[in-house]
Scaffold this motif. Sequence first.
Motif, short mmCIF file in Angstrom:
data_model
loop_
_atom_site.label_atom_id
_atom_site.label_comp_id
_atom_site.label_asym_id
_atom_site.label_seq_id
_atom_site.Cartn_x
_atom_site.Cartn_y
_atom_site.Cartn_z
N ARG A 112 0.47 -1.00 0.11
CA ARG A 112 0.12 -0.03 -0.05
C ARG A 112 0.56 1.32 0.64
O ARG A 112 0.43 1.93 -0.88
CB ARG A 112 -0.99 -0.35 1.25
CG ARG A 112 -2.26 -0.08 1.05
CD ARG A 112 -3.58 -0.08 1.99
NE ARG A 112 -3.29 0.66 2.59
CZ ARG A 112 -3.40 -0.09 4.15
NH1 ARG A 112 -3.74 -1.74 4.05
NH2 ARG A 112 -3.14 0.03 5.52
N VAL A 113 1.84 1.26 0.91
CA VAL A 113 2.75 2.54 0.71
C VAL A 113 3.23 2.79 -0.53
O VAL A 113 3.65 3.86 -0.74
CB VAL A 113 3.99 2.25 1.98
CG1 VAL A 113 4.90 3.65 1.53
CG2 VAL A 113 3.53 2.00 3.24
N LEU A 114 3.96 1.59 -0.56
CA LEU A 114 4.52 1.50 -2.28
C LEU A 114 3.47 2.13 -3.44
O LEU A 114 4.10 3.64 -4.41
CB LEU A 114 4.96 -0.06 -2.98
CG LEU A 114 5.94 -0.27 -4.09
CD1 LEU A 114 6.72 0.88 -5.13
CD2 LEU A 114 6.15 -1.29 -4.94
N GLU A 115 2.37 1.92 -3.49
CA GLU A 115 1.41 2.73 -4.54
C GLU A 115 0.90 3.74 -4.62
O GLU A 115 1.13 4.59 -5.49
CB GLU A 115 0.29 1.28 -4.05
CG GLU A 115 -1.05 1.02 -5.48
CD GLU A 115 -2.12 0.34 -5.32
OE1 GLU A 115 -1.99 -0.83 -4.81
OE2 GLU A 115 -3.35 1.12 -5.21
N LYS A 116 1.49 4.27 -3.24
CA LYS A 116 1.03 5.67 -2.93
C LYS A 116 2.28 5.97 -3.45
O LYS A 116 1.82 7.53 -4.30
CB LYS A 116 0.83 5.95 -1.57
CG LYS A 116 -0.56 5.82 -0.86
CD LYS A 116 -0.45 6.13 0.58
CE LYS A 116 -2.33 6.36 0.87
NZ LYS A 116 -2.28 6.85 2.17
N ILE A 117 3.52 5.57 -3.32
CA ILE A 117 4.34 6.49 -3.78
C ILE A 117 4.75 6.16 -5.02
O ILE A 117 4.20 7.56 -5.56
CB ILE A 117 5.31 5.78 -3.20
CG1 ILE A 117 5.79 6.29 -1.87
CG2 ILE A 117 7.02 6.30 -3.69
CD1 ILE A 117 5.98 7.32 -1.09
N GLN A 118 3.79 5.36 -5.46
CA GLN A 118 4.49 5.24 -7.04
C GLN A 118 3.15 6.27 -7.84
O GLN A 118 3.13 6.94 -8.61
CB GLN A 118 3.93 3.97 -7.52
CG GLN A 118 5.68 2.84 -6.99
CD GLN A 118 4.88 1.66 -7.65
OE1 GLN A 118 4.03 1.27 -8.05
NE2 GLN A 118 6.10 0.96 -7.66
N ARG A 119 1.80 6.05 -7.12
CA ARG A 119 1.18 7.13 -7.34
C ARG A 119 1.30 8.90 -7.21
O ARG A 119 0.38 9.89 -8.02
CB ARG A 119 -0.24 6.81 -7.06
CG ARG A 119 -1.12 5.15 -7.38
CD ARG A 119 -2.32 5.74 -7.45
NE ARG A 119 -2.72 3.91 -8.19
CZ ARG A 119 -4.18 3.62 -7.59
NH1 ARG A 119 -4.82 4.76 -6.97
NH2 ARG A 119 -4.61 2.61 -8.23
N GLY A 120 1.66 9.13 -6.35
CA GLY A 120 1.46 10.15 -6.32
C GLY A 120 3.16 10.90 -6.73
O GLY A 120 2.68 12.57 -6.48
N GLY A 121 3.75 10.29 -7.68
CA GLY A 121 4.21 10.85 -8.39
C GLY A 121 5.68 11.46 -7.85
O GLY A 121 6.38 12.81 -8.57
#
Length: 455
Positions: A405-414
């Motif tokens: 979940r953390v990784l996905e947030k980082i990847q989506r955060g830009g």
Amino acid sequence: MTDLEHLLRRTTDLAIEHLATLDDRPVFPSAPAAELRAAIAADLPDGPLAPTTVIEELAAAVAPGLTLVPGGRYFGFVTGGAVPAALAADWLTATWDQNAFSYVSSPAASIVEDIAAGWIKEILRLPEGASVGFTTGCQMAHVTALAAARHDVLRTAGWDVAAAGLSGAPPIRVVTGEKRHVTVDRALRLIGIGSDAIDIVPVDAEGRASAAHIADRLAVHRGPTIVVAQAGEVNTGSFDPIPAIAAVASEHGAWLHVDGAFGIWARVSERLEALAAGVEQADSWAFDAHKWLNVPYDSGVAVVAHPEAHRASMLGPAAYLAATGSERDAYDWTAEASRRARGFAIYAALRSLGRSGVTDLIDRCCAHARRFAERLAALPGCEIVNDVALNQVLIRFGDDETTNRVLEKIQRGGVAWMGGTTWDGRAAIRISVSSWATTVEDVDRTVAAFAAAVA
Ligand SMILES: *Cc1c(COP(=O)(O)O)cnc(C)c1O
């Protein structure tokens, strides 16, 4: 201005604009694939279209689908951006349109490759007499070097593979660690050595194979043998103990090949001396220039300590090719015939950085990795999984679900981009600092993005 001049100047503007606005855009594209496809899709035109229109429309259409690798906050895979001189040399490489096949097809490309080969051996402290092939990447560098290995170990067993092929040949065995890179297996398969012939030894928590395990396997096997060791595991950055492995390989008459895709560049740093010592004792090495040397794609290097085996496993002489005999013909050292003149960008990168610049690049990336580890360790629930001895930082946030979940947030955060992996059967996030462009501010901005994602 002629049309061509106008086109090239407009193209320069587009390139500059791209590089000047990296900070304002998400590191990984946020547009979904269908949207990108719709923007890029066009009918193949019935007739010609003005080149400037084609280039302007292409640049506009692909912009939302570009990963910002040249920026300072791209931490994916083990790939960095391109140092300015290498980027510029690569533009000229396309402009000059040289075929780096042989001396006769491009004297300039041949001599530049020869000089770049010398510099690479010098800076990495590899044997002066070794032969060098410039390949698309480490994958094909493995194919090239392992073909030389195959030739040599079979020749020692009394078999000429160049003439007789593999059918009926003494079986070759390959001994390597469980965490070898996936491209090693593919390279072996392509040269006729299947997975059944690969003898895999266990690795420690950092992904290192031990010389003792390799010695055990070598002791039960007589016959043609290749050992593949690793200088830079793709998740942890760890090195196999290469001097000890070289000693056991030599004792058993095995060929030692080293996968140093990015890690071999540790050889330029005094700080990393303990890690990278003894790498020169191998028989062959495969690595990239497009990773840690920050040369544009595609650019790999195969170095072989036994030029006669290297040459015998590649093209060999053919009458019409008009070999000069004294100058470098690249077809002797790679599996390709016509090819891009990759040496120009490598030459430009090494010359513009100089010895101290290459050392700085490597040391700086490692310092950034240590800063990442220090700062991330202070975040709630963050575990630093690896020993951050090189440029790789492997982290987790508790269970797999939270980590992902953390990784996905980082990847989506830009703000930054990096990939995920599985280590020890559990999810982890891999941060690879591999670019000249990364600054302390980039590290801190990325850590702040992690802090926000965790919160
Ligand atoms: C990237 C990598 C490779 C493959 O290199 P390419 O340039 O992608 O062909 C091989 N080994 C290791 C350890 C790598 O990191």
